[in-house]
Scaffold this motif. Structure first.
Motif, short mmCIF file in Angstrom:
data_model
loop_
_atom_site.label_atom_id
_atom_site.label_comp_id
_atom_site.label_asym_id
_atom_site.label_seq_id
_atom_site.Cartn_x
_atom_site.Cartn_y
_atom_site.Cartn_z
N LYS A 187 0.56 -1.42 0.17
CA LYS A 187 0.30 0.26 -0.31
C LYS A 187 1.17 1.27 0.00
CE LYS A 187 -3.64 -2.66 3.18
NZ LYS A 187 -4.39 -2.00 4.22
N PHE A 188 0.14 2.00 -0.84
CA PHE A 188 1.69 3.53 -0.95
C PHE A 188 0.58 4.56 -1.20
CE2 PHE A 188 1.01 0.98 -5.16
CZ PHE A 188 0.94 1.87 -5.87
N THR A 189 1.60 5.76 -1.46
CA THR A 189 0.55 7.15 -1.54
C THR A 189 0.53 7.47 -3.26
OG1 THR A 189 2.17 8.17 -0.80
CG2 THR A 189 0.63 7.79 0.53
N MET A 190 0.01 8.22 -4.06
CA MET A 190 0.36 9.19 -5.04
C MET A 190 1.92 9.61 -4.96
SD MET A 190 -0.31 8.79 -8.22
CE MET A 190 -1.92 8.14 -8.14
N PRO A 191 2.24 9.96 -4.22
CA PRO A 191 3.24 11.05 -3.77
C PRO A 191 5.13 9.86 -3.72
CG PRO A 191 1.96 12.20 -2.16
CD PRO A 191 1.23 10.98 -3.03
N ASP A 192 4.55 8.87 -2.82
CA ASP A 192 5.19 8.03 -3.40
C ASP A 192 5.57 7.20 -4.47
OD1 ASP A 192 5.55 7.77 0.05
OD2 ASP A 192 4.08 6.15 -0.06
N LEU A 193 4.60 7.48 -4.91
CA LEU A 193 4.86 6.34 -7.04
C LEU A 193 5.38 7.85 -7.75
CD1 LEU A 193 3.98 4.57 -8.46
CD2 LEU A 193 1.77 5.27 -9.22
N GLN A 194 5.44 8.86 -7.63
CA GLN A 194 5.90 9.88 -8.16
C GLN A 194 7.07 10.00 -7.54
OE1 GLN A 194 3.17 13.57 -8.53
NE2 GLN A 194 4.82 14.97 -8.91
N GLN A 195 7.57 9.85 -6.79
CA GLN A 195 9.07 10.04 -6.25
C GLN A 195 9.65 9.06 -6.96
OE1 GLN A 195 10.15 8.53 -2.23
NE2 GLN A 195 11.24 10.28 -1.80
N LEU A 220 -4.04 0.71 -11.14
CA LEU A 220 -4.19 0.91 -9.56
C LEU A 220 -5.75 1.68 -9.33
CD1 LEU A 220 -1.74 4.29 -9.62
CD2 LEU A 220 -1.14 2.42 -9.25
N GLU A 221 -5.48 0.98 -7.49
CA GLU A 221 -6.70 0.71 -7.14
C GLU A 221 -6.39 1.48 -6.15
OE1 GLU A 221 -6.93 -3.32 -6.19
OE2 GLU A 221 -7.61 -4.25 -7.79
N ARG A 222 -7.55 2.27 -5.65
CA ARG A 222 -7.65 3.20 -4.77
C ARG A 222 -7.81 2.54 -3.69
NH1 ARG A 222 -10.00 9.52 -4.08
NH2 ARG A 222 -11.29 8.52 -3.25
N LEU A 223 -7.43 2.93 -2.46
CA LEU A 223 -8.11 2.07 -1.17
C LEU A 223 -8.55 3.68 -0.30
CD1 LEU A 223 -4.82 0.10 -0.13
CD2 LEU A 223 -6.94 0.02 -1.27
N PRO A 235 -2.74 11.79 1.92
CA PRO A 235 -3.37 11.44 1.04
C PRO A 235 -4.09 9.88 1.46
CG PRO A 235 -0.85 10.86 1.44
CD PRO A 235 -1.81 11.46 2.51
N TYR A 236 -5.09 9.74 -0.24
CA TYR A 236 -5.08 8.37 -0.29
C TYR A 236 -3.99 7.53 -0.22
CZ TYR A 236 -10.35 9.24 0.19
OH TYR A 236 -11.60 10.24 0.93
N LEU A 237 -4.59 5.87 0.27
CA LEU A 237 -3.54 4.99 -0.44
C LEU A 237 -3.85 3.85 -1.34
CD1 LEU A 237 -3.36 3.40 3.65
CD2 LEU A 237 -0.88 4.45 1.88
N TYR A 238 -2.88 3.50 -2.16
CA TYR A 238 -3.07 2.80 -3.33
C TYR A 238 -2.67 1.84 -3.42
CZ TYR A 238 -5.02 7.53 -5.03
OH TYR A 238 -5.41 8.36 -5.48
N ARG A 239 -2.56 0.55 -4.78
CA ARG A 239 -2.11 -0.12 -4.21
C ARG A 239 -2.24 -0.74 -6.09
NH1 ARG A 239 -6.10 -4.55 -0.74
NH2 ARG A 239 -7.96 -4.91 -2.63
N ASN A 244 -3.68 -6.16 -14.32
CA ASN A 244 -3.42 -5.34 -14.98
C ASN A 244 -2.43 -4.73 -15.33
OD1 ASN A 244 -6.25 -5.18 -15.34
ND2 ASN A 244 -6.86 -3.32 -14.08
N TYR A 245 -1.19 -4.82 -14.02
CA TYR A 245 -0.34 -4.36 -14.26
C TYR A 245 0.66 -5.29 -15.28
CZ TYR A 245 4.35 -2.80 -12.20
OH TYR A 245 5.77 -2.69 -12.05
N GLU A 246 0.24 -6.12 -14.88
CA GLU A 246 0.45 -7.59 -15.66
C GLU A 246 0.67 -7.88 -17.26
OE1 GLU A 246 0.12 -11.78 -13.43
OE2 GLU A 246 1.57 -11.36 -12.67
N LYS A 247 -0.92 -7.07 -17.30
CA LYS A 247 -1.10 -6.98 -19.30
C LYS A 247 -0.14 -5.91 -19.72
CE LYS A 247 -5.62 -6.94 -21.83
NZ LYS A 247 -5.36 -5.89 -22.80
N ALA A 248 -0.01 -4.68 -18.95
CA ALA A 248 0.23 -3.35 -19.51
C ALA A 248 1.23 -3.78 -19.58
CB ALA A 248 0.50 -2.46 -18.55
N LEU A 249 2.01 -5.04 -19.21
CA LEU A 249 4.00 -5.39 -19.09
C LEU A 249 3.53 -5.87 -20.42
CD1 LEU A 249 5.49 -6.07 -15.58
CD2 LEU A 249 6.02 -4.11 -17.05
N ARG A 250 3.43 -7.18 -20.36
CA ARG A 250 2.59 -8.02 -21.53
C ARG A 250 2.13 -7.18 -22.87
NH1 ARG A 250 -0.13 -10.98 -18.64
NH2 ARG A 250 -2.07 -10.31 -19.44
#
Length: 257
Positions: A187-195, A220-223, A235-239, A244-250
């Motif tokens: 679980k992480f925040t959007m600022p974490d991902l942006q960093q 992403l799923e917002r919790l 801030p909201y937490l995401y995961r 969907n992530y693996e599909k984007a990689l493929r």
């Protein structure tokens, strides 16, 4: 003297059990808490550094050899690993001549003819959460540790060039594939991902545009939870949505357009 005997034994093992003239080099980037580092090895009895890598065993696929080398150096498995370039120049001694390199490795040139003959090297890069890795030297080296991406010394062979190209490729990857899975907490925040993105790109990003773009990709799923303990509005937490992530990689179409 013992080191020279051991090195000769290792060279004999390489000649006997591994494919000749083809090697693998790994540019292992490590991310943690806004820092980007790269994993380096210090050659035995010297103060000279190089990238981790290895050879391909007989009856071993190249990609399997790359994953094996990654696991041996970091203790990590199931890590995203990407082949990015093949290095095949006749002269691959960028900062130190062939003679100087062999001298630094501690053996006369005639003893290293097979070991230091011309190689074609296949470069792979990986991005790991370096706090979870266990850097481990190989049989040719005394030390394995992380170096800040901006403080890398002059390396043996053409390994500085490899790091430069791998970083360019990693940054280009952000235009068509996601990153972040296994690099952030569950679980992480959007600022974490942006960093994370800003650290890899080496530049600041507009907060609103970044958030709008990331949410539009469906990975992403917002919790309902919010991060606690901050001085400002929590801030909201995401995961990540793993499917969907693996599909984007493929598909490699995530950031196109």
């Amino acid at each position: 003297m013992e080191y020279q005997k051991e090195l000769k034994r290792l060279i004999f093992d390489l000649k006997t059990n591994y494919l000749p003239s083809v090697s693998i080099d790994l540019v292992i980037f490590g991310f943690h808490d806004g820092q980007l580092k790269v994993l380096l090895l210090r050659w035995k009895t010297t103060d000279k550094w190089c990238l981790p890598g290895g050879r391909i065993r007989h009856e071993e696929n190249m990609e399997a050899a790359a994953y094996r080398s990654l696991r041996e150096r970091t203790g990590l498995s199931e890590i995203f690993l990407q082949q990015f370039h093949t290095f095949g120049d006749v002269d691959r001694y960028t900062h130190f001549s062939r003679h100087d390199t062999l001298s630094k490795l501690g053996l006369p040139e005639e003893d290293l003819k097979e070991f230091a003959s011309r190689d074609v090297s296949v470069g792979y890069y990986a991005l790991v959460e370096f706090a979870g890795a266990t850097p481990t030297p190989d049989l040719f080296t005394d030390e394995c540790c992380w170096w800040d991406i901006d403080q890398i010394p002059l390396l043996l062979f053409d390994h500085n060039d490899m790091i430069t190209l791998a970083l360019k490729t990693l940054r280009r990857q952000l235009s068509y594939q996601p990153i972040g899975y296994n690099l952030l907490p569950d679980k992480f925040t959007m600022p974490d991902l942006q960093q994370l993105y800003e650290t890899i790109l080496g530049q600041s990003l507009d907060r609103r545009n970044f958030q709008k773009r990331m949410l539009g990709y469906g990975i992403l799923e917002r919790l309902e939870e919010r991060k606690t303990g901050g001085a400002h509005k929590a801030p909201y937490l995401y995961r990540f949505n793993k499917e969907n992530y693996e599909k984007a990689l493929r598909d490699e179409i995530l950031f196109v357009g």
